[in-house]
Scaffold this active site. Structure first.
Site, PDB file in Angstrom:
ATOM      1  N   ARG A  37       0.828  -1.216   0.000  1.00 29.37           N
ATOM      2  CA  ARG A  37       0.000   0.000   0.000  1.00 29.37           C
ATOM      3  C   ARG A  37       0.860   1.263   0.000  1.00 29.37           C
ATOM      4  NH1 ARG A  37       2.458   2.185   3.324  1.00 29.37           N
ATOM      5  NH2 ARG A  37       2.416   2.091   5.590  1.00 29.37           N
ATOM      6  N   GLU A  43      -0.915  10.474   8.181  1.00 31.44           N
ATOM      7  CA  GLU A  43       0.281   9.712   8.604  1.00 31.44           C
ATOM      8  C   GLU A  43       0.498   9.850  10.102  1.00 31.44           C
ATOM      9  OE1 GLU A  43       1.454   7.156   6.889  1.00 31.44           O
ATOM     10  OE2 GLU A  43       2.018   8.485   5.240  1.00 31.44           O
ATOM     11  N   HIS A  44       0.823   8.717  10.711  1.00 35.49           N
ATOM     12  CA  HIS A  44       1.036   8.668  12.167  1.00 35.49           C
ATOM     13  C   HIS A  44      -0.194   9.171  12.917  1.00 35.49           C
ATOM     14  CE1 HIS A  44       5.180   7.227  12.756  1.00 35.49           C
ATOM     15  NE2 HIS A  44       5.334   7.633  11.499  1.00 35.49           N
ATOM     16  N   GLY A 133      11.141  -2.945   3.129  1.00 34.01           N
ATOM     17  CA  GLY A 133      11.786  -1.857   3.860  1.00 34.01           C
ATOM     18  C   GLY A 133      11.618  -0.507   3.186  1.00 34.01           C
ATOM     19  N   SER A 137       4.491  -1.262   3.174  1.00 31.42           N
ATOM     20  CA  SER A 137       3.780  -2.323   3.886  1.00 31.42           C
ATOM     21  C   SER A 137       4.026  -3.740   3.397  1.00 31.42           C
ATOM     22  CB  SER A 137       2.283  -2.041   3.832  1.00 31.42           C
ATOM     23  OG  SER A 137       1.835  -1.751   5.079  1.00 31.42           O
ATOM     24  N   SER A 138       5.285  -4.076   3.178  1.00 32.36           N
ATOM     25  CA  SER A 138       5.553  -5.475   2.825  1.00 32.36           C
ATOM     26  C   SER A 138       5.160  -6.383   3.993  1.00 32.36           C
ATOM     27  CB  SER A 138       7.016  -5.665   2.433  1.00 32.36           C
ATOM     28  OG  SER A 138       7.859  -5.221   3.462  1.00 32.36           O
ATOM     29  N   ASP A 183      -2.424  -0.389   7.832  1.00 28.23           N
ATOM     30  CA  ASP A 183      -1.831  -1.231   6.793  1.00 28.23           C
ATOM     31  C   ASP A 183      -2.631  -2.516   6.576  1.00 28.23           C
ATOM     32  OD1 ASP A 183       0.013   0.765   6.941  1.00 28.23           O
ATOM     33  OD2 ASP A 183       1.588  -0.433   7.872  1.00 28.23           O
ATOM     34  N   TYR A 233       9.268   4.593  16.440  1.00 29.06           N
ATOM     35  CA  TYR A 233       7.822   4.433  16.241  1.00 29.06           C
ATOM     36  C   TYR A 233       7.097   4.233  17.580  1.00 29.06           C
ATOM     37  CZ  TYR A 233       3.387   2.918  14.203  1.00 29.06           C
ATOM     38  OH  TYR A 233       2.053   2.809  13.875  1.00 29.06           O
TER      39      TYR A 233
HETATM   40  C1  GLA Z   1       3.449   2.213   9.788  1.00 28.78           C
HETATM   41  C2  GLA Z   1       2.409   1.536  10.673  1.00 28.78           C
HETATM   42  C3  GLA Z   1       1.010   2.123  10.441  1.00 28.78           C
HETATM   43  C4  GLA Z   1       1.019   3.643  10.506  1.00 28.78           C
HETATM   44  C5  GLA Z   1       2.155   4.219   9.651  1.00 28.78           C
HETATM   45  C6  GLA Z   1       2.286   5.707   9.797  1.00 28.78           C
HETATM   46  O1  GLA Z   1       3.223   1.884   8.448  1.00 28.78           O
HETATM   47  O2  GLA Z   1       2.361   0.152  10.421  1.00 28.78           O
HETATM   48  O3  GLA Z   1       0.097   1.580  11.364  1.00 28.78           O
HETATM   49  O4  GLA Z   1       1.111   4.089  11.829  1.00 28.78           O
HETATM   50  O5  GLA Z   1       3.400   3.622   9.951  1.00 28.78           O
HETATM   51  O6  GLA Z   1       1.150   6.356   9.326  1.00 28.78           O
END
Ligand code: GLA
Length: 390
Positions: A37, A43-44, A133, A137-138, A183, A233
């Protein structure tokens, strides 16, 4: 090669099928796929119960397999380089799974441990072209593809939102990454030609049509991965929780711009104040972008992208010099409406909303000015996870 193209489901499935037959000497009986994705904006904020707006990609992970009449699960994974990773562990029907080495196997073991029914021994082959990486979202792609494969193998199907939640839990408890729900949700429920506005509180979602013929989302991979993600994170998540608890709200979703003053008045750690400011404004930007996109108001959406990047860089502090540099480079290209980093940050990809006819010039400029080694692909919103005929 600076342009990366998805290999396509049929090609990857055939590769996985052939490898499985060669390795295990029988034909696979079940198969499933799940995409990677990119997040357009939001974001965050998923772990603060905010709104996010991701799309599923044509890059995909395929899992094929069959029961093996053993108490053991044998799982192989073919990397893009051709290298084959192998792992084996006890089947859930005969024991308890715990996280351990090799690290990559924790994604698979975690999903198996969370799967709602016990599973007998099986063999599986994983093939994926989702860039690893790179913030696309791998991990969720692997988790959801594997979960969907288990659904097909066992005949036990699970409600898609429940599936996303179980895969998220698997990532928390096995690789130990306290991710939000974005994700796993988009990878499960993405739809061709659509972005998905996900309410990470109610877990309701709305498909947002994304069919602009002359406008594209160009993804530029910085091809850097800073080692910070692992420790930073969880820290961001904890800082957001702290801000919410100081404000006496369930999550920052309930906070308002005025609350920033209250946090300051409470002598809150300045970093915590900055994180809260990002989250409150980013949630508002995301809702706004979701209404503007179908109206094709790309100028406005582009501005929101720039604001989002700026906030991620300065307030959330999850960008890095390479991503800031890329946004700076494309910002001056004609035909670009807006650009921002996407995903967890500290490396990975940047997205630019741009006119289709300007893409070649943008690439040229990035290639000549970016100090790193960029790769590109155009984001074509694709379908989420599915069971495949093998
Ligand atoms: C990573 C996390 C998600 C999200 C993003 C930032 O991809 O897996 O859940 O928090 O960072 O938006």
């Amino acid at each position: 090669m600076t342009e990366v193209t998805a290999q396509g489901e049929a090609t990857l499935l055939e590769k996985a099928r052939q490898k499985f037959v060669l390795t295990f000497g029988v034909k696979p009986v079940s198969a499933a796929s799940a995409p990677g994705r990119v997040n357009l904006i939001g974001e965050h904020v998923d772990y603060c119960e905010g709104f996010v707006l991701p799309v599923a990609l044509p890059f995909t992970t395929i899992v094929v397999g069959a029961y093996n009449k053993l108490d053991e699960c044998r799982v192989h994974s073919i990397l893009a380089s051709g290298e084959e990773l192998k792992t084996s562990f006890v089947a859930t029907s005969s024991g308890t799974l715990i996280p351990g080495e090799p690290a990559w196997a924790n994604y698979v073991k975690g999903v198996l441990a969370k799967f709602p029914v016990k599973v007998c021994g099986f063999d599986a082959m994983i093939v994926s072209d989702v860039p690893m990486g790179s913030g696309v979202s791998s991990s969720a792609s692997l988790e959801v593809a594997f979960f969907t494969f288990l659904e097909s193998l066992t005949g036990k199907s699970v409600d898609p939102i429940e599936k996303a939640k179980l895969c998220q839990k698997a990532e928390h408890d096995f690789p130990g990454m306290p991710c939000g729900i974005m994700d796993q949700y988009i990878v499960t429920l993405g739809k061709k030609n659509h972005a998905l506005l996900i309410d990470c509180r109610s877990l309701e979602a709305k498909q947002i049509p994304l069919e602009a013929d002359d406008t594209v989302i160009l993804v530029v991979n910085s091809n850097v991965k800073h080692q910070l993600t692992g420790s930073e994170y969880p820290l961001r998540r904890a800082q957001c929780t702290e801000a919410a608890s100081l404000l006496k709200v369930q999550s920052l979703r309930d906070a308002r711009c005025e609350d920033i003053e209250e946090l300051k008045w409470l002598n809150t750690d300045p970093d915590v104040v900055k994180r809260a400011k990002h989250v409150i404004n980013e949630i508002a930007r995301t809702e706004k972008a979701a209404t503007l996109l179908p109206l094709k108001d790309f100028n406005e959406v582009g501005q929101l992208f720039y604001e989002s990047h700026d906030s991620l860089s300065k307030l959330m502090e999850v960008s890095c010099p390479e991503l800031d540099e890329l946004v700076q480079i494309v910002r001056s290209c004609p035909g670009v409406y807006g650009a921002r980093m996407t995903g967890g940050g500290f490396g990975g990809c940047m997205i630019a909303l741009a006119r289709k006819d300007s893409v070649d010039e943008i690439k040229k400029k990035v290639l000549s000015q970016y100090k790193g080694k960029p790769t590109f692909f155009t984001c074509n919103p694709s379908d989420g996870a599915k069971v495949l005929q093998v």
